[in-house]
Structure formats: structure tokens, C-alpha cells
Design a protein around this motif. Structure first.
Motif, mmCIF file in Angstrom:
data_model
loop_
_atom_site.group_PDB
_atom_site.id
_atom_site.type_symbol
_atom_site.label_atom_id
_atom_site.label_comp_id
_atom_site.label_asym_id
_atom_site.label_seq_id
_atom_site.Cartn_x
_atom_site.Cartn_y
_atom_site.Cartn_z
ATOM 1 N N ALA A 1 36.512 42.327 48.484
ATOM 2 C CA ALA A 1 38.268 41.570 47.603
ATOM 3 C C ALA A 1 38.174 41.330 45.683
ATOM 4 C CB ALA A 1 39.388 41.453 48.073
ATOM 5 N N ARG A 2 38.919 41.393 44.447
ATOM 6 C CA ARG A 2 39.101 41.074 43.904
ATOM 7 C C ARG A 2 39.913 39.408 43.701
ATOM 8 N NH1 ARG A 2 35.477 42.345 41.696
ATOM 9 N NH2 ARG A 2 34.412 42.397 42.642
ATOM 10 N N GLN A 3 39.869 38.686 43.000
ATOM 11 C CA GLN A 3 40.577 37.722 43.274
ATOM 12 C C GLN A 3 42.396 37.992 42.956
ATOM 13 O OE1 GLN A 3 38.572 35.692 39.879
ATOM 14 N NE2 GLN A 3 37.110 34.660 40.834
ATOM 15 N N ALA A 4 43.005 37.002 43.267
ATOM 16 C CA ALA A 4 44.532 36.738 43.598
ATOM 17 C C ALA A 4 44.615 36.937 41.665
ATOM 18 C CB ALA A 4 45.046 35.630 44.028
ATOM 19 N N THR A 5 45.786 37.386 41.201
ATOM 20 C CA THR A 5 46.639 37.510 40.145
ATOM 21 C C THR A 5 48.038 37.717 40.740
ATOM 22 O OG1 THR A 5 46.746 39.991 40.341
ATOM 23 C CG2 THR A 5 45.300 39.127 39.328
ATOM 24 N N LEU A 6 48.510 36.513 38.701
ATOM 25 C CA LEU A 6 50.034 36.391 39.002
ATOM 26 C C LEU A 6 50.519 37.612 39.080
ATOM 27 C CD1 LEU A 6 50.240 33.448 36.974
ATOM 28 C CD2 LEU A 6 51.020 33.766 39.611
#
Length: 179
Positions: free
Chosen positions: A139-144
Motif C-alpha cells: 500500500a502507498r502512504q496516506a495523502t491529503l
């Protein structure tokens, strides 16, 4: 954790002996920051003919395992004499680290072979196989995804997307003026 088995094509030795190899593999993610997985491969051999009550024994079995673009693992002799009959016999275990694509996906080809021990009816007989496998997506990192324009007296709602799951350990947002 992704895992699977690659069963090799059985090959006939001299007389009526038949050699077959396989690789059992599994992968474990090393996390979003590393964007890699560690793959463990186990190389096995067995005989598939009707006369396995008399096993083939020797030290000089050989084999190879290759994972993606990593260096090939190989051996040309075992530390002790090993008998191969109808049940799978583990020869070697290897680990490799593979890099995932930018989107977290990864397909990798795993190949290998086993060759019969010298001085036996399987000498020079090689069973081999190869397969492209798909590892679990990292999974990718969280983003706004949303942050409204606001002043220092308001309580804005900031929204985010987190492919890794519903909870976030830490989310940092920087408030700055247009200057």
C-alpha cells in the motif's frame, strides 16, 4: 503474504528412474518505505517412478534457483548423502529481496532446477521449471485529499486517503500564508 508452488517437469533418468523438482515460495512485505518484499524459496526433489522403494542416494545432487533479476543461487554438492524416493526432499532454502513498482505492485519470475547425483541412475538428469508470480501489493502512504481555505479562528475538516487501511499513525499538515 503471497505464496505458491512451482512444480517442475519430470525427467526420465537411466533405466526406469524419474526425477522431479519443485520450488515452494513465499513473500513478505518489507513495508511502504522500503517498497520491497523478501521472497523465501525452498528447492525440493523426489522420484515419481514405480520403483521408489529403492531410493536414489548420494551427495552430489545439484540445483539452481533464480528470483527475478537477483543473482542465481546454485549448489553442486550437499553436505551429507541424501536419499530421494517418493516423498519430497528439501535440498536448499534461499532468500531474496525484490523491489516493487512505484504503485506497489510486483510480478517476478522464479525459476529453478535439480540434477541427479553423479554415480546414480539419475546422474545428469535435470528437472526444471519457471513461473511468473504476483506478490502482494504494498500500500502507498496516506495523502491529503481535501483541505479548505481557512483562517486561524476556524476548525477546518481535512480529508485524506490511506491505501494502507482506515487508521493513520500520524498525519501532518502544514499551515502557511501565501507569503
Amino acid at each position: 503474504m503471497a505464496s505458491g508452488t512451482i512444480t517442475f517437469t519430470a525427467k526420465k533418468g537411466s533405466g526406469s528412474t524419474i526425477l522431479q523438482g519443485k520450488i515452494d515460495w513465499s513473500s513478505k512485505s518489507n513495508g511502504t518505505d522500503a517498497n520491497t518484499s523478501t521472497i523465501t524459496t525452498k528447492l525440493y526433489a523426489r522420484r515419481t517412478d514405480a520403483f521408489t522403494s529403492t531410493p536414489t542416494s548420494g551427495k552430489n545432487w545439484s540445483g539452481k534457483v533464480k528470483v527475478g533479476n537477483n543473482a542465481e543461487h546454485s549448489f553442486s554438492s550437499l553436505s551429507k548423502s541424501t536419499s530421494v524416493a517418493a516423498s519430497w526432499v528439501l535440498f536448499k532454502t534461499y532468500t531474496d529481496v525484490v523491489k516493487h513498482n512505484d504503485d506497489g505492485t510486483c510480478n517476478v519470475t522464479i525459476s529453478g532446477s535439480v540434477t541427479g547425483a553423479s554415480g546414480t541412475s539419475l546422474a545428469g538428469t535435470t528437472s526444471s521449471g519457471s513461473k511468473s508470480v504476483t506478490l502482494d501489493k504494498i500500500a502507498r502512504q496516506a495523502t491529503l485529499t481535501g483541505a479548505p481555505n481557512f483562517n486561524d479562528e476556524e476548525n477546518p475538516t481535512i480529508t485524506y486517503s490511506n491505501p494502507a487501511g482506515e487508521s493513520v499513525e500520524a498525519l501532518q499538515a502544514c499551515i502557511a500564508s501565501e507569503d
